[in-house]
Design an enzyme around this catalytic site. Structure first.
Site, PDB file in Angstrom:
ATOM      1  NE  ARG A 259     -14.707 -93.675  27.483  1.00  0.00           N
ATOM      2  CZ  ARG A 259     -13.803 -93.924  28.416  1.00  0.00           C
ATOM      3  NH1 ARG A 259     -13.677 -95.118  28.947  1.00  0.00           N
ATOM      4  NH2 ARG A 259     -13.006 -92.950  28.832  1.00  0.00           N
TER       5      ARG A 259
ATOM      6  CG  HIS B 252     -14.699 -93.812  32.171  1.00  0.00           C
ATOM      7  ND1 HIS B 252     -15.806 -94.265  31.494  1.00  0.00           N
ATOM      8  CD2 HIS B 252     -14.750 -92.455  32.078  1.00  0.00           C
ATOM      9  CE1 HIS B 252     -16.484 -93.234  31.010  1.00  0.00           C
ATOM     10  NE2 HIS B 252     -15.871 -92.125  31.359  1.00  0.00           N
TER      11      HIS B 252
ATOM     12  CG  HIS C 128     -13.817 -88.355  33.729  1.00  0.00           C
ATOM     13  ND1 HIS C 128     -14.801 -87.477  34.144  1.00  0.00           N
ATOM     14  CD2 HIS C 128     -14.417 -89.237  32.886  1.00  0.00           C
ATOM     15  CE1 HIS C 128     -15.929 -87.811  33.539  1.00  0.00           C
ATOM     16  NE2 HIS C 128     -15.741 -88.880  32.782  1.00  0.00           N
TER      17      HIS C 128
ATOM     18  CD  GLU D 186     -19.386 -88.401  31.000  1.00  0.00           C
ATOM     19  OE1 GLU D 186     -18.244 -88.792  31.343  1.00  0.00           O
ATOM     20  OE2 GLU D 186     -20.237 -89.171  30.520  1.00  0.00           O
TER      21      GLU D 186
ATOM     22  CG  HIS E 129     -19.290 -92.289  34.516  1.00  0.00           C
ATOM     23  ND1 HIS E 129     -18.402 -91.558  35.275  1.00  0.00           N
ATOM     24  CD2 HIS E 129     -18.981 -92.039  33.222  1.00  0.00           C
ATOM     25  CE1 HIS E 129     -17.595 -90.892  34.463  1.00  0.00           C
ATOM     26  NE2 HIS E 129     -17.916 -91.165  33.218  1.00  0.00           N
TER      27      HIS E 129
ATOM     28  CD  GLU F 265     -13.914 -90.114  26.739  1.00  0.00           C
ATOM     29  OE1 GLU F 265     -14.086 -89.119  27.460  1.00  0.00           O
ATOM     30  OE2 GLU F 265     -14.437 -91.216  26.965  1.00  0.00           O
TER      31      GLU F 265
HETATM   32 MN    MN Z   1     -16.937 -90.245  31.457  1.00  0.00          MN
END
Ligand code: MN
Ligand code: MN
Length: 427
Positions: free
Chosen positions: A135, A138, A140, A144, A183, A206
């Protein structure tokens, strides 16, 4: 002629074929229901009494088209218990109905406020990464919280002080990345992984995170050049669009990565937690509960969690949470949940693995394992600390006259209930 049609005709004709004792029971039932807050027209009261007696009343017969597949999995939605009333709003959704975004290297789908409009505090994402796939790096605006459902991954998070935490997680492990900290998640051998992410913001998406690729691709090249000392040609070689989920070679050992970080390896703050290795917070004959919040997982400052196991027939006792709404993820088994809110609104729905449940803030609720295997589900809260209020415990604390005045029952009956919080009650 089918029984329910006979009943309709009987009622239309005002026929009194019903035995007297049944009529009496219906009258008593209707009176009780009226006093319980149900608007009782005589026909509705009669139908409620029929339901109470375990029969399908004419008002619930369904002569038109039916989605048999859905109804089979949702008996309590199709034929609600007579105690259901009004509409407290959506309390169910399933990841199996959420659109999947497929990428080379995995997929993702989400249940947010857009899919389950009542859930304003929490959103969930379910993601699969094949072995080696990332993934994309990124960050946010929401915190999380995550649990590994199956397989293994390597996760990393960098703190604002420049130290990086890195660890490998496997089934039952948690991680927590505070808002704003960058992360990574990478699937490991043999077959990558699948995990659940939980965010303390119902509107989280997401598809709307800050990405390494986009920060670089959308800054003027001469500034990227000044910032990195890379040449102008190098800028053109960077990814021009998001990577999001993509395949990559498997990493080396965790030890190698930790060695690379050297003095910049974060060792004080632990961003991962071995939930299934933790002994239960409470075990009862009906099941168990593991509570993980900021007390035993200190970085988890804004999300509290409980993993509950219910044996077949057992219930999560009648309770509520004084400080937060509850977002559930069902990991295993099948059961039903009843939610009771203000204004006598009550709804019962069936739940299965991969379903999401929602309980409005401070609303009373209970869950019953209706299947043959253990139910395992997560209770998630936008809160620092897990808290619940037990109905049984509250009744037990009521002085005798207070309890009798409210419950209209003999004291002996009242005190035959469990005298303390049990969390899980066996059948
Ligand atoms: Mn994340
Ligand atoms: Mn709860």
């Amino acid at each position: 002629m089918r029984v329910k049609e006979e009943r309709i005709l009987e009622r239309l004709a005002g026929s009194a074929e019903t035995p007297a004792n049944l009529s009496r029971r219906m009258f008593v039932g209707a009176a009780a229901l009226a006093s319980a807050g149900f608007a009782a027209s005589p026909a509705l009261a009669q139908d409620r009494a029929e339901q109470k007696a375990g029969r399908t009343p004419p008002s619930l017969s369904d002569l038109g088209p039916e989605n048999k597949t859905l109804l089979k999995g949702n008996p309590n939605s199709n034929q609600p218990p007579f105690t259901d009333h009004g509409n407290p709003g959506p309390i169910w959704f399933s990841f199996d109905l959420a659109p999947k975004r497929m990428q080379g290297g995995g997929w993702t789908h989400q249940v947010t406020q857009r899919e389950l409009p009542t859930s304003k505090d929490i959103a969930g994402v379910n993601m699969r990464l094949t072995a080696g796939s990332f993934r994309e790096l990124h960050w946010h605006t929401a915190d999380e919280w995550a649990i590994m459902l199956t397989g293994k991954a390597r996760v990393s998070v960098m703190q604002a002080d420049g130290k990086m935490f890195i660890d490998d997680v496997s089934q039952g492990d948690l991680w927590y990345f505070p808002a704003g900290l960058p992360h990574s998640i990478q699937g490991l051998e043999d077959d990558g992984c699948e995990f659940l992410l939980v965010f303390n913001d119902g509107a989280f998406s997401e598809d709307d995170t800050f990405l390494l690729s986009e920060f670089l691709a959308h800054t003027p090249p001469e500034i990227v050049q000044k910032n990195t000392n890379w040449s102008r040609e190098t800028f053109d070689q960077l990814p021009a669009t998001e990577l999001y989920i993509f395949e990559a070679p498997l990493p080396g050992s965790l030890e190698q990565d930790r060695k690379f970080l050297g003095k910049f390896l974060e060792t004080e703050n632990k961003y991962t937690f071995h939930l299934t290795a933790m002994s239960p917070t409470l075990t009862t004959p009906g099941g168990e509960i593991r509570i993980v919040d900021s007390e035993n997982f200190p970085v988890s400052k804004n999300i509290a969690a409980a993993m509950v196991t219910l044996k077949p027939g057992a219930i999560r006792e009648m309770h509520w949470h004084p400080d937060a709404s509850e977002w559930q993820y069902w990991i295993q088994g099948s059961g039903r949940m009843t939610v009771v809110t203000t204004g006598a609104k009550a709804r019962t729905m069936d739940f299965n693995a991969n379903d999401v449940g929602f309980v409005p803030a401070v609303a009373g609720h209970t869950i019953e394992n209706t299947g043959t295997e253990d139910v395992i589900f997560l209770e998630m809260f936008k809160a620092a600390k897990y808290q619940d209020v037990s109905l049984n415990q509250w009744i037990a604390r009521m002085p005798n006259s207070m309890a009798i005045a409210h419950l209209k029952l003999p004291l002996k009956t009242i005190r035959s209930a469990p005298q303390d919080k049990a969390v899980v009650l066996k059948s």
